[in-house]
Design a protein around this motif. Structure first.
Motif, mmCIF file in Angstrom:
data_model
loop_
_atom_site.group_PDB
_atom_site.id
_atom_site.type_symbol
_atom_site.label_atom_id
_atom_site.label_comp_id
_atom_site.label_asym_id
_atom_site.label_seq_id
_atom_site.Cartn_x
_atom_site.Cartn_y
_atom_site.Cartn_z
ATOM 1 N N SER A 43 90.131 61.104 68.085
ATOM 2 C CA SER A 43 90.446 59.763 68.565
ATOM 3 C C SER A 43 90.413 58.745 67.425
ATOM 4 O O SER A 43 91.295 57.890 67.312
ATOM 5 N N GLU A 44 89.409 58.840 66.570
ATOM 6 C CA GLU A 44 89.289 57.906 65.449
ATOM 7 C C GLU A 44 90.390 58.085 64.413
ATOM 8 O O GLU A 44 90.758 57.130 63.732
ATOM 9 N N LEU A 45 90.921 59.294 64.292
ATOM 10 C CA LEU A 45 91.967 59.533 63.306
ATOM 11 C C LEU A 45 93.307 58.932 63.708
ATOM 12 O O LEU A 45 94.158 58.695 62.862
ATOM 13 N N GLU A 70 93.547 56.218 66.113
ATOM 14 C CA GLU A 70 93.446 54.856 66.621
ATOM 15 C C GLU A 70 92.249 54.163 65.976
ATOM 16 O O GLU A 70 91.150 54.694 65.978
ATOM 17 N N ASP A 71 92.457 52.966 65.425
ATOM 18 C CA ASP A 71 91.338 52.261 64.825
ATOM 19 C C ASP A 71 90.584 51.457 65.874
ATOM 20 O O ASP A 71 90.948 51.427 67.054
ATOM 21 N N LYS A 72 89.519 50.787 65.458
ATOM 22 C CA LYS A 72 88.666 50.063 66.406
ATOM 23 C C LYS A 72 89.370 48.878 67.058
ATOM 24 O O LYS A 72 88.875 48.326 68.034
ATOM 25 N N SER A 130 99.761 60.772 62.656
ATOM 26 C CA SER A 130 98.604 60.582 61.789
ATOM 27 C C SER A 130 98.887 61.122 60.394
ATOM 28 O O SER A 130 99.559 62.140 60.247
ATOM 29 N N ARG A 141 85.887 62.994 69.541
ATOM 30 C CA ARG A 141 85.671 61.650 68.987
ATOM 31 C C ARG A 141 86.386 61.471 67.650
ATOM 32 O O ARG A 141 86.994 60.429 67.394
ATOM 33 N N LEU A 142 86.296 62.479 66.786
ATOM 34 C CA LEU A 142 86.969 62.387 65.488
ATOM 35 C C LEU A 142 88.482 62.311 65.649
ATOM 36 O O LEU A 142 89.147 61.531 64.973
#
Length: 110
Positions: free
Chosen positions: A76-78, A80-82, A90, A73-74
């Motif tokens: 992915s968040e690093l 791609e934003d919401k 990155s 999950r982390l």
């Protein structure tokens, strides 16, 4: 990404399973054994491995499914934003370390 390992959560049982085999057993919530960190005699040190170390090893193994999910999950968040904006490459230098750990756990290439 689909998981190939036994789904979590996994739990540690810190008690002997029979009179001749002592150890710390990692199981699924419904009792399927994932692995055992065992020893033959109830001693505090066996082959230089302290009892506290064996318990810590079993607990780390039991946490593996949750640790992998959190790392995925982390990662992915690093990148791609919401809103779906992709930030490759990155700016986070430890992203490669995270990806390598994910690859090791899933058997895929980083």
């Amino acid at each position: 990404m689909t998981s190939k390992h036994t789904p979590g959560p996994w739990v540690v049982h810190d008690h002997p399973t029979d009179p001749y085999q002592y150890g710390h057993h990692v199981t699924t919530a419904d009792g399927l054994t994932v692995c055992s960190v065992t020893y033959q005699l109830p001693v505090s040190t066996l082959n230089g491995v302290e009892e506290a170390t064996r318990i810590a090893n079993a607990r780390l193994i039991a946490a593996a499914p949750e640790l992998l999910e959190a790392l995925i999950r982390l990662e992915s968040e690093l990148v791609e934003d919401k809103y779906g904006n992709d930030y490759e490459p990155s700016p986070f230098e430890n992203l490669a370390v995270a990806r390598a750990a994910i690859a090791k756990a899933t058997g895929e290439s980083a």
